[in-house]
Enzyme design. Structure first.
Site, PDB file in Angstrom:
ATOM      1  N   ASN A 164       0.819  -1.204   0.000  1.00  0.00           N
ATOM      2  CA  ASN A 164       0.000   0.000   0.000  1.00  0.00           C
ATOM      3  C   ASN A 164       0.860   1.265   0.000  1.00  0.00           C
ATOM      4  OD1 ASN A 164      -2.780   1.271   0.465  1.00  0.00           O
ATOM      5  ND2 ASN A 164      -1.581   2.167   2.142  1.00  0.00           N
ATOM      6  N   HIS A 231      -4.554   6.303  -5.795  1.00  0.00           N
ATOM      7  CA  HIS A 231      -5.482   6.620  -4.711  1.00  0.00           C
ATOM      8  C   HIS A 231      -5.872   8.085  -4.853  1.00  0.00           C
ATOM      9  CE1 HIS A 231      -3.860   3.101  -2.043  1.00  0.00           C
ATOM     10  NE2 HIS A 231      -4.338   2.708  -3.217  1.00  0.00           N
ATOM     11  N   TYR A 233      -7.549  11.281  -3.467  1.00  0.00           N
ATOM     12  CA  TYR A 233      -8.059  12.104  -2.370  1.00  0.00           C
ATOM     13  C   TYR A 233      -7.943  13.581  -2.764  1.00  0.00           C
ATOM     14  CZ  TYR A 233      -8.275   7.795   0.255  1.00  0.00           C
ATOM     15  OH  TYR A 233      -8.588   6.525   0.683  1.00  0.00           O
TER      16      TYR A 233
END
Length: 420
Positions: A164, A231, A233
């Site tokens: 991750n 990812h 955001y």
């Protein structure tokens, strides 16, 4: 592109993480170069496919198993909400309690029982180079080799997400070689699964390190079976930023997934509407963060309250039931015995089961089960290049070039060479 602030992460008692979810698409190696034949889930020409050739688009949820091992029942709850994929947080033991080989096997069994594709990730790498406690990708690769016995034979059901968010904002340039090395270690150990690799910069790739080096990373995988994960955001707070990033991968036929995203975050306000709409229009997978258990000020990223599947939060309701949400766009993997993945048209509506019988006015739209549907091969059924799909499939393509001829017009054979 603005720089995100440092992320706050959960501890072993209930650490918080955030991210965005994903896409899937690949790049071919140099002409004439030998490639190993991938087993099970595989990427080809910028898309993810099952072993039977059906395209698979992830629609799913992240679940924080490493911090809440007693909540494994959430996997079934996630499936019941319509997801076709679950991304599960594991630990290599470098920062949190190690997820054992037996636990990995049990989690895969739960995914298969719930008819979910299982994306397994080790979270200990989060923010490496900026977070002092983070483990390297090399350490993560060692972990996957150590649990190999739980993974071999599960290639139809499991994607291995190596680490991750494996770099923070520091030393992002090291991501490329570290990622290639980790892939090489897994392939050398005999793991033939589809692999997933997260972007640096806490997964958000604001400096475009992953974007600009993805082709070389894919080419370094002897199986050419690696998926890239961004990812989304606060960096992705406008529709233009979302579209530009995702379209780059699609245009270059690179496999991409939105591995985490939310509807709010401390580093900015992600545009979840643009993320979901663009992913749907581009046939890119997405995995929302996260089912439940967030803490340290990002509790708003919980989809359900207190792991209670009957108590949706506003974010959970948006992801599951809003426009371009999971409940209306997710299709189960055919490895579980369902119908073909392509029973949803490119515009997101279901195909009419009864074909033209549902379309009395011939406009390509029908009405079944109290909802609109698309007549396969009709005016509303278009391939990515804008041409209509052939209603009769390969029977319309005698020379095998991916193009057919029906009703005095050219048409595209579904999954043929022109279906791009």
């Amino acid at each position: 592109m603005k720089k995100p602030s440092r992320r706050t992460w959960l501890t072993a008692l209930g650490a918080a993480i955030a991210g965005a979810a994903g896409l899937l698409l690949p790049v071919l190696g140099p002409a004439g170069e030998a490639e190993a034949a991938p087993t099970g889930l595989r990427v080809d020409n910028g898309r993810l496919y099952e072993a039977n050739g059906n395209e698979f688009v992830m629609r799913g949820v992240n679940h924080a198993h490493a911090w809440y091992p007693e909540r494994a029942g959430s996997i079934a709850d996630i499936a019941a909400k319509g997801a076709n994929t679950v991304r599960i947080v594991l630990s290599s033991g470098d920062r949190w309690t190690r997820t054992t080989t037996d636990q990995v096997s049990s989690l895969i069994d739960r995914c298969r029982t719930s008819k979910l594709i299982c994306v397994l990730e080790t979270h200990d790498t989060t923010g490496y180079g900026e977070e002092p406690a983070a483990a390297s990708l090399d350490r993560a690769a060692d972990y996957w080799v150590s649990v190999k016995s739980a993974l071999v034979g599960q290639e139809d059901y499991v994607v291995v997400n190596i680490g991750n968010e494996p770099f923070g904002n520091n030393d992002q340039g090291a991501w490329t070689n570290a990622t290639k090395s980790a892939i090489g270690k897994l392939r050398g150990a005999g793991l033939r699964h589809a692999l997933m690799v997260d972007a640096p910069a806490w997964g958000q790739d604001w400096a475009h390190v992953m974007r600009d080096n993805a082709a070389s990373v894919l080419a370094a995988d002897p199986d050419r079976n690696t998926i890239f994960s961004v990812h989304m955001y606060g960096v992705y707070d406008t529709a233009a930023e979302v579209r530009n990033y995702l379209n780059h991968f699609v245009s270059n036929r690179l496999p991409l997934v939105i591995g985490e995203f939310g509807d709010a975050h401390s580093d900015g306000n992600p545009d979840e509407d643009a993320i979901m709409a663009t992913a749907q229009s581009l046939r890119i997978g997405y995995l929302g963060w996260s089912w439940s258990g967030n803490g340290s000020g990002v509790e708003y990223l919980d989809m359900v309250n207190g792991f209670d599947a009957t108590s949706l939060t506003p974010w959970g309701n948006r992801l599951l039931h809003g426009a371009n949400g999971i409940s209306t766009t997710s299709k189960k993997a055919t490895v579980y015995g369902g119908g073909p993945v392509d029973d949803i048209a490119r515009n997101g509506y279901p195909y009419c089961a009864r074909g033209t019988a549902s379309d009395p006015d011939g406009d390509g739209w029908g009405w079944e089960d109290n909802r609109s549907c698309v007549v396969r091969g009709g005016p509303a059924d278009t391939a990515p290049n804008g041409y209509r799909y052939c209603a009769q499939g390969s029977a319309s393509d005698p020379d095998g070039d991916g193009w057919g001829w029906e009703n005095n017009r050219s048409c595209v054979v579904r999954h043929g060479s022109a279906d791009r």
